[in-house]
Write an enzyme that holds these catalytic residues in place. Structure first.
Site, PDB file in Angstrom:
ATOM      1  N   ILE A  18      17.603  15.765  49.573  1.00 30.86           N
ATOM      2  CA  ILE A  18      16.418  16.270  50.274  1.00 30.86           C
ATOM      3  C   ILE A  18      16.517  17.790  50.394  1.00 30.86           C
ATOM      4  O   ILE A  18      15.550  18.506  50.151  1.00 30.86           O
ATOM      5  CB  ILE A  18      16.319  15.656  51.701  1.00 30.86           C
ATOM      6  CG1 ILE A  18      16.195  14.134  51.620  1.00 30.86           C
ATOM      7  CG2 ILE A  18      15.172  16.278  52.474  1.00 30.86           C
ATOM      8  CD1 ILE A  18      14.810  13.599  51.452  1.00 30.86           C
ATOM      9  N   GLU A  23      26.096  18.937  50.326  1.00 29.08           N
ATOM     10  CA  GLU A  23      26.280  17.967  49.236  1.00 29.08           C
ATOM     11  C   GLU A  23      25.784  18.519  47.911  1.00 29.08           C
ATOM     12  O   GLU A  23      26.402  18.315  46.863  1.00 29.08           O
ATOM     13  CB  GLU A  23      25.554  16.653  49.558  1.00 29.08           C
ATOM     14  CG  GLU A  23      26.051  15.939  50.799  1.00 29.08           C
ATOM     15  CD  GLU A  23      27.478  15.434  50.664  1.00 29.08           C
ATOM     16  OE1 GLU A  23      27.955  15.248  49.523  1.00 29.08           O
ATOM     17  OE2 GLU A  23      28.134  15.230  51.703  1.00 29.08           O
ATOM     18  N   HIS A  79      18.786  12.845  57.692  1.00 32.62           N
ATOM     19  CA  HIS A  79      20.251  12.808  57.778  1.00 32.62           C
ATOM     20  C   HIS A  79      20.772  13.944  58.647  1.00 32.62           C
ATOM     21  O   HIS A  79      21.561  13.734  59.557  1.00 32.62           O
ATOM     22  CB  HIS A  79      20.871  12.886  56.377  1.00 32.62           C
ATOM     23  CG  HIS A  79      22.345  12.667  56.366  1.00 32.62           C
ATOM     24  ND1 HIS A  79      23.254  13.656  56.717  1.00 32.62           N
ATOM     25  CD2 HIS A  79      23.082  11.578  56.076  1.00 32.62           C
ATOM     26  CE1 HIS A  79      24.473  13.175  56.630  1.00 32.62           C
ATOM     27  NE2 HIS A  79      24.403  11.915  56.240  1.00 32.62           N
ATOM     28  N   GLU A 110      22.590  13.681  62.154  1.00 30.29           N
ATOM     29  CA  GLU A 110      23.689  14.629  62.285  1.00 30.29           C
ATOM     30  C   GLU A 110      23.159  16.058  62.271  1.00 30.29           C
ATOM     31  O   GLU A 110      21.991  16.293  62.015  1.00 30.29           O
ATOM     32  CB  GLU A 110      24.671  14.454  61.114  1.00 30.29           C
ATOM     33  CG  GLU A 110      25.290  13.079  61.018  1.00 30.29           C
ATOM     34  CD  GLU A 110      26.108  12.904  59.753  1.00 30.29           C
ATOM     35  OE1 GLU A 110      26.325  13.875  59.026  1.00 30.29           O
ATOM     36  OE2 GLU A 110      26.523  11.761  59.497  1.00 30.29           O
ATOM     37  N   VAL A 141      16.666   7.261  49.776  1.00 27.89           N
ATOM     38  CA  VAL A 141      17.018   5.846  49.725  1.00 27.89           C
ATOM     39  C   VAL A 141      17.258   5.343  51.146  1.00 27.89           C
ATOM     40  O   VAL A 141      17.931   6.005  51.941  1.00 27.89           O
ATOM     41  CB  VAL A 141      18.295   5.618  48.878  1.00 27.89           C
ATOM     42  CG1 VAL A 141      18.718   4.154  48.917  1.00 27.89           C
ATOM     43  CG2 VAL A 141      18.067   6.071  47.441  1.00 27.89           C
ATOM     44  N   HIS A 145      22.280   4.471  56.748  1.00 24.90           N
ATOM     45  CA  HIS A 145      21.708   5.169  57.907  1.00 24.90           C
ATOM     46  C   HIS A 145      20.436   4.488  58.393  1.00 24.90           C
ATOM     47  O   HIS A 145      20.225   4.328  59.590  1.00 24.90           O
ATOM     48  CB  HIS A 145      21.416   6.630  57.555  1.00 24.90           C
ATOM     49  CG  HIS A 145      22.631   7.503  57.535  1.00 24.90           C
ATOM     50  ND1 HIS A 145      23.456   7.647  58.629  1.00 24.90           N
ATOM     51  CD2 HIS A 145      23.164   8.271  56.556  1.00 24.90           C
ATOM     52  CE1 HIS A 145      24.447   8.468  58.320  1.00 24.90           C
ATOM     53  NE2 HIS A 145      24.297   8.860  57.071  1.00 24.90           N
TER      54      HIS A 145
END
Length: 199
Positions: A18, A23, A79, A110, A141, A145
């Protein structure tokens, strides 16, 4: 290594992230460690690379929920990240409001700022006067979570926290990722094409 064996010379990597956060950076470093083996390595941008992407993503998402009643609040659970890219969630919230989507709220599992934490989102939804809530993951996806942190039965899940607040008449959870929305898929395709076209 398989591409090197197969004789591939040009590589285009399209992340399904996103944000351009931690990452995404780790992924780029890993790929670029093989740069001597290829003539060209190009990267497509994540879903929300700039304000234009944010506007297009918001339109894609809100179009998907055009049948939402005015009495329902749509709460997206992202996320989140400790990376500075986390500010993108706040920017999306502001853009949604500017585009007239007053019943959409964005929170994160988070990361900071803390105003995207579940308890803060509950307060915002409560203050806005909504009694019916739809929880949906702001993730490509709908995985762990979405199933556990958002819709799980544990006390700390978002569904449980919304229920425990006693402020709402109904809490609906939708386990579906953004990747299932065709207009979002097209955004990723456009980012991939841009990476292919870049010299």
């Amino acid at each position: 290594k398989q591409m090197i064996t197969d004789g591939i010379r040009e590589v285009v990597v399209q992340p399904t992230h996103i944000l351009d956060g931690i990452e995404n950076n780790i992924m780029k470093e890993e790929v670029l460690s093989y740069k001597e083996s290829f003539d060209k390595i190009a990267f497509g941008t994540p879903l929300l690379a700039d304000s234009k992407d944010e506007s297009q993503a918001i339109n894609a998402v809100t179009t998907e929920f055009s049948d939402l009643k005015e009495t329902e609040a749509l709460v997206f659970m992202g996320h989140g990240t400790s990376h500075t890219a986390n500010v993108t969630y706040d920017q999306m919230q502001t853009q949604m409001e500017n585009l007239g989507f007053k019943n959409a709220f964005i929170g994160t599992v988070e990361g900071k700022p803390e105003d995207t934490a579940c308890d803060k989102v509950i307060e915002k939804v409560k203050e806005a006067g909504y009694k019916n809530v739809v929880l949906r993951p702001l993730m490509v996806v709908a995985g762990d979570h979405a199933n556990n942190d958002m819709a799980g039965d544990d006390d700390d899940s978002w569904k449980s926290q919304f229920e425990a607040s006693g402020a709402f008449d109904s809490i609906d959870t939708q386990i579906a990722g953004l990747g299932e929305i065709q207009a979002i898929q097209q955004l990723y395709v456009a980012h991939t094409q841009a990476a292919i076209d870049a010299e």
